[in-house]
Design an enzyme around this catalytic site. Sequence first.
Site, PDB file in Angstrom:
ATOM      1  N   LYS A 190       0.931  -1.154  -0.049  1.00  5.31           N
ATOM      2  CA  LYS A 190       0.044  -0.058   0.140  1.00  5.31           C
ATOM      3  C   LYS A 190       0.861   1.311  -0.052  1.00  5.31           C
ATOM      4  O   LYS A 190       1.331   1.584   0.832  1.00  5.31           O
ATOM      5  CB  LYS A 190      -0.872   0.081   1.170  1.00  5.31           C
ATOM      6  CG  LYS A 190      -1.818   1.192   1.165  1.00  5.31           C
ATOM      7  CD  LYS A 190      -2.451   1.715   2.332  1.00  5.31           C
ATOM      8  CE  LYS A 190      -1.698   2.777   2.967  1.00  5.31           C
ATOM      9  NZ  LYS A 190      -1.730   4.337   2.226  1.00  5.31           N
ATOM     10  N   SER A 244       6.166   7.915   9.329  1.00  2.62           N
ATOM     11  CA  SER A 244       6.474   8.625  10.509  1.00  2.62           C
ATOM     12  C   SER A 244       6.680   7.595  11.971  1.00  2.62           C
ATOM     13  O   SER A 244       6.283   6.755  12.099  1.00  2.62           O
ATOM     14  CB  SER A 244       5.252   9.606  10.698  1.00  2.62           C
ATOM     15  OG  SER A 244       4.014   8.903  10.966  1.00  2.62           O
ATOM     16  N   THR A 245       7.280   8.443  12.727  1.00  6.84           N
ATOM     17  CA  THR A 245       7.499   7.708  13.950  1.00  6.84           C
ATOM     18  C   THR A 245       6.239   7.545  14.717  1.00  6.84           C
ATOM     19  O   THR A 245       6.026   6.567  15.333  1.00  6.84           O
ATOM     20  CB  THR A 245       8.625   8.409  15.010  1.00  6.84           C
ATOM     21  OG1 THR A 245       9.672   8.395  14.503  1.00  6.84           O
ATOM     22  CG2 THR A 245       8.566   7.674  16.278  1.00  6.84           C
ATOM     23  N   GLU A 265      10.791   1.493   9.314  1.00 10.41           N
ATOM     24  CA  GLU A 265      11.911   2.629   9.165  1.00 10.41           C
ATOM     25  C   GLU A 265      11.227   4.031   9.271  1.00 10.41           C
ATOM     26  O   GLU A 265      10.200   4.245   8.553  1.00 10.41           O
ATOM     27  CB  GLU A 265      12.196   2.406   7.678  1.00 10.41           C
ATOM     28  CG  GLU A 265      13.068   1.101   7.331  1.00 10.41           C
ATOM     29  CD  GLU A 265      14.420   1.117   7.789  1.00 10.41           C
ATOM     30  OE1 GLU A 265      14.912   1.924   8.086  1.00 10.41           O
ATOM     31  OE2 GLU A 265      14.718  -0.037   8.083  1.00 10.41           O
ATOM     32  N   GLU A 398      11.299  16.382  13.982  1.00 11.76           N
ATOM     33  CA  GLU A 398      11.546  16.355  12.667  1.00 11.76           C
ATOM     34  C   GLU A 398      10.462  17.228  11.881  1.00 11.76           C
ATOM     35  O   GLU A 398       9.243  17.395  11.993  1.00 11.76           O
ATOM     36  CB  GLU A 398      11.186  14.900  12.139  1.00 11.76           C
ATOM     37  CG  GLU A 398      11.197  14.667  10.615  1.00 11.76           C
ATOM     38  CD  GLU A 398      10.953  13.399  10.177  1.00 11.76           C
ATOM     39  OE1 GLU A 398       9.812  12.754  10.501  1.00 11.76           O
ATOM     40  OE2 GLU A 398      11.647  12.691   9.565  1.00 11.76           O
TER      41      GLU A 398
END
Length: 499
Positions: A190, A244-245, A265, A398
């Site tokens: 996806k 994203s984290t 990741e 970030e």
Amino acid sequence: MSIAPAAPRASLPSTPTDYASLIGGNRVGAAGHVSIERRNPAHGVVVSRYPQATARDVAAAVEAARKAADSRVWSGMPGAERARIIARVAQLIDRDRAGLGLIESLEVGKPIGLIDREIGGSVALWEYAATLARHTYGDSYDQLGAQTMALVLRQPVGVVGMITPWNYPLLIVSQKLPFALAVGCCAVVKPSELTSGTALRLADILIEAGVPPGVVNIVAGYGNDTGRAITEHPALDMISFTGSTRVGREIGRLGGEALKKVSLELGGKSAHIVCADADLDAAAEKVVLGFTRNAGQACVSGSRLLVERSVATRFTEAVIAHAKALKVGDPLDPQTQMGPLVSEAQRDRVTGYITAGSDAGAKGWSREAGPEAALPGHFVQPTVFTEVAPSMSIAQEEIFGPVLCVMPFDSVAEAVGIANGTIYGLAAGIWTRDLDKAFLFGRSLKAGTIEVNTFLAGAPELPLTGHGQSGVGHEKGRYAIEEFTELKTIQLQFGSAPL
Ligand code: NAD
């Protein structure tokens, strides 16, 4: 791999391109589906339409992948044959690189003159991964006793759900899919709802290359429904996520509850460390590339500049001079080096951080806008903050935009302390001619990838791995074999017939 000639000026399509999902070897188009419309981020024109996967589509995609995995149509194929098919995919991406590049320029807002190198990076990943299909093997143990022998097999983990972000659409799919295929896994992919075009176009290439039906399934959709349905599906063996984290943490939690293998990741806040003895001209150029490439929307973006105090003022001026000279503008113009941000929400997030930095007392410089200001797109100018305290939000979080925070240092120990002082640990750059310093930094920095006297180089052979909250697991290189396989021990006890 061919080298493309300089890109000509690209134009907006007169009508949007309609894409189809790939489920069980069939293309599933718009009929009966809500379309996700993608607007070009520079001009605001609709350029792509993807069929939004329904819950039934996700179930069908998982079922097709499960069936393919259980039938061993792919994992039972000799590695040499799988390698040929994966290498064929590389050749076809190479053949279609101009078209794939245009899709990414239109959907992400990447400069058309810079995109070819990135598509070339995807070709290289498929080429390299093909070689691993012939190098997936386990161990044998012949020293366990006179009548004992054991084999440790390395088998594909099974069906992998792959969820990818919008910033490097084809490249990130290519960091996962060919490696999983090389070891014999099947997949449900996806891509991001913002930039699904190249992943859906890849479906045509996979079919043409001879990947059997069901082995790879590609569906478009939003994170909260399609992404979540994939993450929670009990028939998947592993989730491989890049993003994203925040979302990674949620996927990790759900994967943990279901006891699924999860690889993540995630985000970064990479430090670029410049020592006084470095080649300062080369460093300044790469520092600017490091925070403006893809308009700063890169996980490994060098968004913090740590510079030795004795050269801090001079070096910051050089960075600003390079940033001033950047050609920011229409991504369809081959001269453009930096385009807009991907969306209005992303622009607002980045400008929000710029305001927060000024409010916290940092001193900001921003490039003056040029003719691109006349475009309706989501442009944010390269911005450099000095007088930044390491604790400020602009130095900790970030931002994912073209914003650089400059912090001077007096010693290696101080630089390491600042560099390691965030929750992230994805990448770092070091500029020095002193080997001792380079190794000292290399050892001490909390980062999965450390580059010395270069930045954003990379190679398919080298693993990508996030320390701290930048991730769990690794991608690329031969290490990907471990990621997408699991071990099986077969211990044999045999009789003592005389030889
Ligand atoms: P994101 O986390 O918002 O979305 C990533 C993907 O997850 C998308 O496909 C999205 O639809 C899906 N998703 C969102 N919510 C979900 C949910 N609840 N369940 C399942 N799927 C869900 O990230 P983004 O905005 O697309 O990308 C930017 C982020 O990605 C940045 O933080 C960047 O650092 C990171 N990133 C990391 C790497 C790396 O290799 N470490 C590479 C590129 C980008």
